[in-house]
Design an enzyme around this catalytic site. Structure first.
Site, PDB file in Angstrom:
ATOM      1  CB  SER A 125      54.404  45.341  34.295  1.00  0.00           C
ATOM      2  OG  SER A 125      54.241  46.333  33.284  1.00  0.00           O
ATOM      3  CG  ASP A 170      54.014  53.084  39.935  1.00  0.00           C
ATOM      4  OD1 ASP A 170      53.078  53.294  40.719  1.00  0.00           O
ATOM      5  OD2 ASP A 170      53.937  53.271  38.705  1.00  0.00           O
TER       6      ASP A 170
END
Length: 384
Positions: A125, A170
């Site tokens: 996130s 990521d």
């Protein structure tokens, strides 16, 4: 997208110039290798962070999130510093700081965020928030940055401003993934290619199990493991653990016999790079079912050698495999978060039910379980 536009209007009182999306990610294999220059294979989730944004001329960064309590956070770009950043706003603020530190002509902005990426679930996130911000500022100020540069700046924000010593995987996944594919990523030089990963075409489903155990990578445990990998590389006389060939692992471990912790960390990174290569070969040969045991072996290594699992993640892997999964492992940073299970279509419901029942029997909070298929990376959404 309509909700993001409406949220911007309510928070800032004007219309946004555009809306940018950046996804969370699942890492199929290649965990905790990116800080050692290793290999990884993530894919983007359909869950995204949206940034509705407009430029403003006064050097103010005004940030608002539908997913965070409180009103807008206002920051002056000229006074941004790592010491001043905390909470969710540190991630987008850190992106603006990293861009300005790199000499890019970034000015102020009004931004409203809304996200469907679960926070603390090991699904990136934070990277989605960073990449959505970087994508918006890139377009608003005509910077012409490549997806790879966006990812590097987003990583710089997390390392230098937020204070988490993460690798690049990521952010690269959020910026560069494509629908229907996993991303074969060399984190040393950022070379990458899309590898078809259409689980449905193989009669499979990939289940994501959010254990709802929230983790914080900034609490020192992640940094400690990163430091152990660097120490191992120094003792072995290589620039990074990426440079230890799998065939040389036995000799390398002998040199580290006096330090069992560093020895375990080294073994994980070297064998995990090997597992990425195995998964790539199997997928490119069209044998997606055969990657299951490789995923399970990766979980054992993360649990025993890198020591970043937890009781809930271990229970997912054990229960899913016993209930008919082809393979299962934790994904993401660890100490909580999510696991994945590769299952035949016919076994998906039974596996999900078995995991839910096992959590109840253990007294754990009920997990959130959902299927995931590779989705698109960061992009500007069409306005009409």
């Amino acid at each position: 997208m309509a909700a993001a536009v409406a949220g911007f209007r309510a928070a800032h009182g004007t219309e946004p110039a555009g809306v940018w999306a950046a996804p969370g990610r699942v890492n199929l294999i290649g965990e905790h290798t990116d800080t050692s220059g290793g290999l990884a294979m993530p894919f983007a989730l359909p869950h995204t962070t949206l940034a509705a944004a407009s430029a403003r001329p006064d050097g103010v960064l005004r940030l608002h999130s539908a997913n965070a309590p409180g009103g807008a956070v206002e920051l002056l770009l000229d006074t941004l510093s790592p010491a001043a950043g905390s909470g969710w706003a540190a991630y987008p603020a850190g992106v603006a700081w990293a861009m300005r530190e790199a000499g890019l002509p970034v000015g102020g902005a009004d931004v409203h965020f809304t996200s469907t990426v679960p926070t603390g679930a090991g699904l990136s996130s934070s990277a989605a928030l960073e990449v959505a911000t970087a994508s918006a500022l890139n377009d608003l100020y005509g910077l012409g940055l490549t997806a790879e540069r966006v990812a590097r700046l987003a990583q710089r924000a997390e390392n230098g401003f937020v204070g988490v010593p993460c690798g690049i995987m990521d952010q690269m996944a959020s910026a560069c993934c494509t629908t229907g594919h996993a991303l074969y990523l060399d984190t040393r030089d950022l070379t990458h290619r899309a590898v078809p990963f259409d689980v449905a075409a193989h009669g499979l489903r990939l289940l994501v199990v959010d254990t709802r155990v929230r983790h914080e990578l900034g609490d020192g445990a992640y940094a400690n493991r990163h430091a152990a990998c660097e120490l191992g590389a120094r003792r072995l006389g290589v620039p990074a653990l990426r440079d230890v060939a799998y065939g040389e692992l036995g000799a390398a471990l002998e040199k580290l016999a006096d330090d069992p912790v560093v020895r375990r960390r080294v073994r994980h990174v070297v064998t995990e790079n090997r597992r990425v290569e195995e998964v790539i070969a199997l997928l490119e040969a069209g044998d997606a079912r055969a990657i299951g045991p490789v995923l399970t072996a990766g979980h054992a290594s993360l649990r025993d050698d890198f020591e970043v699992s937890c009781a809930e993640l271990d229970l997912v892997a054990e229960t899913a495999n016993a209930a008919g999964a082809l393979g299962a492992r934790m994904t993401g940073g660890g100490f909580g978060g999510s696991a994945i299970a590769l299952v035949p279509d016919a076994a998906a419901d039974a596996v999900a039910a078995a995991v839910t029942e096992a959590f109840a029997a253990a007294g754990f909070r009920a997990p959130r379980i959902f299927p995931a298929a590779p989705a698109a990376g960061a992009r500007r959404l069409p306005t009409d």
